[in-house]
Design an enzyme around this catalytic site. Structure first.
Site, PDB file in Angstrom:
ATOM      1  CG  HIS A 104      -3.038  -0.693  -8.132  1.00  0.00           C
ATOM      2  ND1 HIS A 104      -2.566  -2.138  -8.539  1.00  0.00           N
ATOM      3  CD2 HIS A 104      -3.328  -0.504  -9.403  1.00  0.00           C
ATOM      4  CE1 HIS A 104      -2.540  -1.595 -10.460  1.00  0.00           C
ATOM      5  NE2 HIS A 104      -3.414  -0.436 -10.452  1.00  0.00           N
ATOM      6  CG  ASP A 123      -1.314  -1.222   1.380  1.00  0.00           C
ATOM      7  OD1 ASP A 123      -2.539  -1.654   0.082  1.00  0.00           O
ATOM      8  OD2 ASP A 123      -1.455  -2.285   2.102  1.00  0.00           O
TER       9      ASP A 123
HETATM   10  P1  IMP Z   1      -1.280 -13.468   2.403  1.00  0.00           P
HETATM   11  O1  IMP Z   1      -0.504 -12.868   1.529  1.00  0.00           O
HETATM   12  O2  IMP Z   1      -2.887 -13.272   1.844  1.00  0.00           O
HETATM   13  O3  IMP Z   1      -1.106 -14.836   3.055  1.00  0.00           O
HETATM   14  O4  IMP Z   1      -1.151 -12.342   3.805  1.00  0.00           O
HETATM   15  C1  IMP Z   1       0.164 -12.469   4.002  1.00  0.00           C
HETATM   16  C2  IMP Z   1       0.947 -11.052   5.336  1.00  0.00           C
HETATM   17  O5  IMP Z   1       0.629 -10.390   3.990  1.00  0.00           O
HETATM   18  C3  IMP Z   1      -0.638 -10.509   5.384  1.00  0.00           C
HETATM   19  O6  IMP Z   1      -0.142  -9.646   6.850  1.00  0.00           O
HETATM   20  C4  IMP Z   1      -0.991 -10.241   4.280  1.00  0.00           C
HETATM   21  O7  IMP Z   1      -1.958  -8.755   5.396  1.00  0.00           O
HETATM   22  C5  IMP Z   1      -0.022  -9.585   3.880  1.00  0.00           C
HETATM   23  N1  IMP Z   1      -0.415  -8.669   2.851  1.00  0.00           N
HETATM   24  C6  IMP Z   1      -0.476  -9.584   1.432  1.00  0.00           C
HETATM   25  N2  IMP Z   1      -0.978  -8.682   0.604  1.00  0.00           N
HETATM   26  C7  IMP Z   1      -0.729  -7.875   0.590  1.00  0.00           C
HETATM   27  C8  IMP Z   1      -0.600  -6.224  -0.205  1.00  0.00           C
HETATM   28  O8  IMP Z   1      -0.862  -6.246  -1.341  1.00  0.00           O
HETATM   29  N3  IMP Z   1      -0.922  -4.736   0.058  1.00  0.00           N
HETATM   30  C9  IMP Z   1      -0.099  -5.149   1.614  1.00  0.00           C
HETATM   31  N4  IMP Z   1      -0.466  -6.775   2.613  1.00  0.00           N
HETATM   32  C10 IMP Z   1       0.107  -7.700   2.026  1.00  0.00           C
END
Ligand code: IMP
Length: 443
Positions: free
Chosen positions: A48, A20
């Protein structure tokens, strides 16, 4: 100033915090200047917003060049693809008259996120919380990303795009995988005292055969395509999803995602060998935000945090969760600029800080009273560090209409200058808002 260009005409954009940072804005700008836009990691955990015909639209899997009919958009082998999510994005854009045809290519080697991955993601979080405590929950987006990458590494239960578009193979593989997955899901549900609905193999074969048929026209060996584009002298923009501190190898493990988000993931995730990417633009926000669990040394709570969250609209694009807020952390940024090989930086969100009487920059950490000279590899250490801050004068006014860096308040310029000085990497762009004309180019 900054790391030397490594040669090669291609470029990459990497978020250098926990996501972000506003990468999308820079990718949109740079997409116009490149022939091919390629995604190499992550899945629909990323997100995004783009504006189409006055309407806001969220992209999760489609590369950002998709709004330009003359750009080739590639979803590389390193991406994990939820076919339903991808088709929803395609349909959503086509409903707004965006043409998606020869301008999209999907790797036949990419892995498919299946419904059992999403269930496994959810149930594992519940089981971990129940057996190890809430704090051990990763706080994933629930999109099945981790379980899909785990199956990729584990191999025996994986389904790739090449399988998805082959009805015979899908009919053979899915029932076998389901037999094992139903047991795994039951075990996880039991451990977390949760319920789950057993998967129906026949229904899944039917549904996913239809999804595969719709995606088939886009599927090819994208490694061949990208190497040919390279050989033909075309330029490629690699769009990193998620962010450097979420990188599975170099991020704040285990509170990370499951792919290599930094530029290090480009080569394995696309099949274009190293050394071809000359410019790596790192994107950082002038403060920090984080969604999900894990250490966050410069995190703040209270009035300033609430103010920044509201002014900066800090709510997740993918999940809508309120984001955690903190000051800029240069200890972390120096580390991620180095692991990403950032040749230049873009600083976003500076307007959000306007109106504060003073602003803080995290410039170092101490642990047990000793100053650290490397970024901790251990989440517990990172949780325990004390941040060393520098306090700088704040700045005022609506910066959104500023059109050149020199017109920013001098305190804002000094803030940017101090970040650049500590990092030793040139800040070539400063964004005073999310629109294209709010990117102040300094180079
Ligand atoms: P996952 O990728 O769904 O396994 O999430 C793992 C961690 O990465 C969590 O803390 C999510 O909130 C964070 N996360 C994954 N992709 C993003 C992104 O594109 N932006 C912000 N946080 C992300």
């Amino acid at each position: 100033m900054g790391h030397a260009r490594t040669g090669g005409r291609h470029a990459a954009v990497n978020g250098l915090q926990w996501g972000d940072e506003g990468k999308g804005q820079l990718v949109d700008l740079l997409a116009e200047r490149h022939d091919v836009i390629a995604r190499y990691n992550g899945g629909n955990n990323a997100g995004h917003s783009v504006h189409v015909g006055g309407e806001k639209y969220a992209l999760h899997l489609l590369p950002s060049g998709i709004l330009y009919p003359d750009k080739l958009n590639v979803i590389g082998n390193g991406v994990v693809i939820d076919p339903k999510g991808l088709l929803e994005e395609i349909d959503g854009l086509q409903g707004r008259d965006v043409v998606i045809q020869d301008n999209l290519r999907i790797s036949n080697r990419a892995h498919v996120v299946m419904p059992w991955h999403r269930e496994e993601d959810r149930l594992l979080e519940v089981a971990v919380a129940a057996t190890q405590g809430e704090k051990r929950r990763i706080g994933t987006t629930g999109r099945g990303i981790g379980p899909c990458y785990a199956d990729k590494a584990r191999r025996s239960l994986a389904i790739r795009i090449i399988d998805l578009v082959d009805p015979k193979r899908l009919a053979q593989v899915v029932p076998n995988v389901v037999k094992i997955k139903n047991r795994v899901l039951k075990a996880l549900a039991d451990a977390g005292d949760a319920t789950f609905e057993a998967l129906d193999a026949a229904a899944l074969v039917e549904e996913y055969t239809a999804l595969g048929a719709r995606l088939a026209p886009f599927v090819t060996d994208t490694g061949v395509l990208l190497r040919a584009a390279d050989a033909d002298g075309r330029t490629i923009l690699f769009e990193g999803a998620n962010a450097a501190l979420l990188d599975v190898d170099h991020g704040t493990y285990p509170y990370v995602t499951s792919s290599n988000c930094t530029s290090l993931g480009i080569y394995a995730g696309t099949g274009l060998p190293g050394g071809h990417v000359g410019s790596i633009a790192g994107v950082a926000k002038a403060y920090t935000s984080r969604v999900g669990a894990g250490p966050f040394p410069t995190e703040i709570a209270g009035d300033i945090a609430d103010h920044l969250r509201e002014v900066g609209h800090e709510y997740g694009t993918t999940t809508g969760r309120p984001r955690r807020i903190g000051w800029m952390d240069l200890m972390a940024l120096a580390y991620t600029a180095a692991t990403s090989g950032a040749t230049e930086l873009t600083l976003t969100g500076i307007s959000v800080l306007s109106g504060l009487s003073e602003v803080k920059l995290g410039v170092g950490y101490t642990l047990g009273g000793s100053e650290l000279d490397t970024y901790p590899a251990n989440a517990e250490d990172l949780d325990a560090v004390e941040t060393v801050y520098e306090t700088l004068p704040g700045f005022e006014g609506d910066l959104g209409d500023t059109r050149s860096f020199g017109d920013l308040p001098s305190a804002a310029q000094a803030y940017v200058g101090r970040i650049e000085e500590v990092l030793g990497v040139a800040i070539t762009r400063v964004c005073v808002g999310r629109r294209r004309d709010q990117i102040l180019e300094r180079a």
